[in-house]
Design a protein around this motif. Structure first.
Motif, PDB file in Angstrom:
ATOM      1  N   ILE A   1       0.842  -1.198   0.000  1.00 54.56           N
ATOM      2  CA  ILE A   1       0.000   0.000   0.000  1.00 54.56           C
ATOM      3  C   ILE A   1       0.878   1.250   0.000  1.00 54.56           C
ATOM      4  O   ILE A   1       0.619   2.216  -0.720  1.00 54.56           O
ATOM      5  CB  ILE A   1      -0.955  -0.003   1.210  1.00 54.56           C
ATOM      6  N   SER A   2       1.933   1.224   0.811  1.00 56.16           N
ATOM      7  CA  SER A   2       2.875   2.344   0.840  1.00 56.16           C
ATOM      8  C   SER A   2       3.534   2.538  -0.519  1.00 56.16           C
ATOM      9  O   SER A   2       3.681   3.664  -1.003  1.00 56.16           O
ATOM     10  CB  SER A   2       3.948   2.105   1.906  1.00 56.16           C
ATOM     11  N   LEU A   3       3.915   1.435  -1.139  1.00 56.01           N
ATOM     12  CA  LEU A   3       4.547   1.503  -2.462  1.00 56.01           C
ATOM     13  C   LEU A   3       3.571   2.060  -3.494  1.00 56.01           C
ATOM     14  O   LEU A   3       3.954   2.848  -4.372  1.00 56.01           O
ATOM     15  CB  LEU A   3       5.012   0.102  -2.867  1.00 56.01           C
ATOM     16  N   LYS A   4       2.311   1.671  -3.389  1.00 58.51           N
ATOM     17  CA  LYS A   4       1.266   2.160  -4.297  1.00 58.51           C
ATOM     18  C   LYS A   4       1.108   3.677  -4.131  1.00 58.51           C
ATOM     19  O   LYS A   4       1.054   4.427  -5.123  1.00 58.51           O
ATOM     20  CB  LYS A   4      -0.054   1.467  -3.975  1.00 58.51           C
ATOM     21  N   ALA A   5       1.045   4.138  -2.886  1.00 58.91           N
ATOM     22  CA  ALA A   5       0.906   5.568  -2.606  1.00 58.91           C
ATOM     23  C   ALA A   5       2.094   6.351  -3.152  1.00 58.91           C
ATOM     24  O   ALA A   5       1.936   7.415  -3.767  1.00 58.91           O
ATOM     25  CB  ALA A   5       0.780   5.788  -1.100  1.00 58.91           C
ATOM     26  N   GLN A   6       3.299   5.821  -2.930  1.00 59.53           N
ATOM     27  CA  GLN A   6       4.499   6.510  -3.406  1.00 59.53           C
ATOM     28  C   GLN A   6       4.553   6.554  -4.932  1.00 59.53           C
ATOM     29  O   GLN A   6       5.011   7.547  -5.514  1.00 59.53           O
ATOM     30  CB  GLN A   6       5.742   5.818  -2.867  1.00 59.53           C
ATOM     31  N   THR A   7       4.102   5.488  -5.558  1.00 62.54           N
ATOM     32  CA  THR A   7       4.105   5.456  -7.025  1.00 62.54           C
ATOM     33  C   THR A   7       3.212   6.558  -7.575  1.00 62.54           C
ATOM     34  O   THR A   7       3.599   7.299  -8.490  1.00 62.54           O
ATOM     35  CB  THR A   7       3.644   4.082  -7.541  1.00 62.54           C
TER      36      THR A   7
END
Length: 377
Positions: free
Chosen positions: A187-193
């Motif tokens: 989820i964090s990676l998705k937000a950062q992307t």
């Protein structure tokens, strides 16, 4: 003779029963987390061959990795064909930064069982620690063998993000979230992307999902604040930036950004307050910061204080022509005497012959002279 055989048999059975009883007690100590007591109890057994791995695990549980490694080696010497023992030993080698030996062990395990995804993943982690670029290939192999392997998916997704391959990052992250929708790392990676794509509306949604799952960090609140600000939602941006300050109340940059947000909402008093707090904490060139402070002071018609702020900015950076211009404009508003204003603009035009703002100064000088002429008339 028969009596002696019976006695020996009874003694042997008694020893076995006693050993089983000791091991059961040790296992119980281990199960309830009393690891040191379990180690002590295991070691009272006459033969330790069957409990070397249990002792190793107990040592690892209390953080004594050196003894853990030593007992895993003993366990492997007794059961060299046990892949689980070798796998646990290799993981502990990697954890204790014995990367070269861990690399060898994981490579040997892959030769024995090339279809085990975790062998490839752990080798990838070890290669990563060795700064070996082939680590990514191991993570990809892990994913090919197990398309639900969350850790491998994260590693691949992170690499796509670092390389700014946003579409590929979203694709593999979505695969991982299909099998585990609450994976914090994904989820964090998705937000950062989304954030680095500058899709701030979507970034807000995904960073907020982290907060909903109980994840709170300076990083999350900062990125949320910046995302809200990019969408001109300054009230939410302020709230999130104030959360950032809870982690570091003396973050001069966070204070300065809050000043910007309040200025954007035309709350100049609070903007002034935050700018001043930021300035007190900084020990670098503050020209820009003092300019910002001067501007919000002007907007509140605090011209005297604004002049002082711009003069400090000029002292910080004498080459910035904007400082001179801001001082000129502030004095224009502050001074009542037209002649004094005229002299200010004449001096500015004379001194700043090639200034980009010279035409504005010339127009304003003309207006002032006309104003004086009308007053005299």
């Amino acid at each position: 003779m028969r009596f002696r055989v019976i006695i020996v048999s009874v003694l042997l059975v008694s020893c076995v029963v006693n050993s089983q009883s000791i091991k059961e007690k040790a296992d119980q100590f281990f199960a309830i987390g009393n690891f040191s007591k379990s180690i002590e109890t295991y070691k009272t057994l006459e033969v330790l061959d069957d409990v070397y791995d249990d002792i190793a695990k107990a040592y690892v549980a209390i953080g004594n990795y050196g003894e853990g490694l030593a007992y895993y080696k003993k366990a492997i010497s007794v059961s060299p064909e046990d892949l689980l023992l070798q796998y646990q030993y290799a993981k502990l080698l990697s954890k204790t930064k014995n990367y070269k030996e861990a690399h060898k062990r994981f490579s040997d395990l892959i030769k024995i069982d090339s279809l085990n995804p975790n062998f490839h993943y752990e080798l990838g982690v070890t290669l990563e620690k060795l700064q070996d670029s082939t680590a990514l290939e191991r993570f990809k192999t892990t994913y090919q063998l197990d398309s639900t392997h969350q850790k491998a998916i994260f590693k691949i997704g992170k690499e796509h993000l670092v390389k700014r391959r946003f579409k590929e990052a979203h694709t593999i992250i979505d695969v991982g979230l299909e099998s585990y929708s609450d994976n914090i790392e994904l989820i964090s990676l998705k937000a950062q992307t989304y954030y680095y794509q500058e899709y701030y509306t979507y970034a807000v949604v995904w960073f907020n999902k982290l907060l909903d799952l109980g994840e709170k960090s300076e990083f999350i609140h900062e990125k949320l604040s910046l995302s809200y600000a990019q969408n001109s939602d300054y009230k939410e941006a302020i709230y999130q930036r104030e959360e950032v300050l809870k982690y570091n109340p003396k973050d001069a940059n966070a204070l300065f950004v809050l000043g910007n947000y309040y200025a954007a909402l035309s709350d100049f008093e609070k903007a002034e307050d935050y700018y001043k707090k930021s300035l007190k904490l900084r020990d670098v060139s503050l020209s820009n910061e003092y300019q910002k402070l001067g501007i919000v002071l002007n907007r509140q018609k605090k011209y005297k204080e604004a002049i002082e702020a711009f003069q400090k900015a000029q002292k910080e950076d004498p080459d910035d022509i904007m400082n001179s211009f801001f001082i000129l404009r502030s004095k224009d508003e502050y001074y009542a005497d037209v002649d004094a204003k005229i002299k200010l603009y004449e001096d500015f035009i004379k001194k700043e012959k090639n200034a980009p703002l010279k035409p504005y100064a010339e127009r304003r000088l003309k207006e002032l002279k006309e104003e004086k002429f009308l007053e005299e008339d």
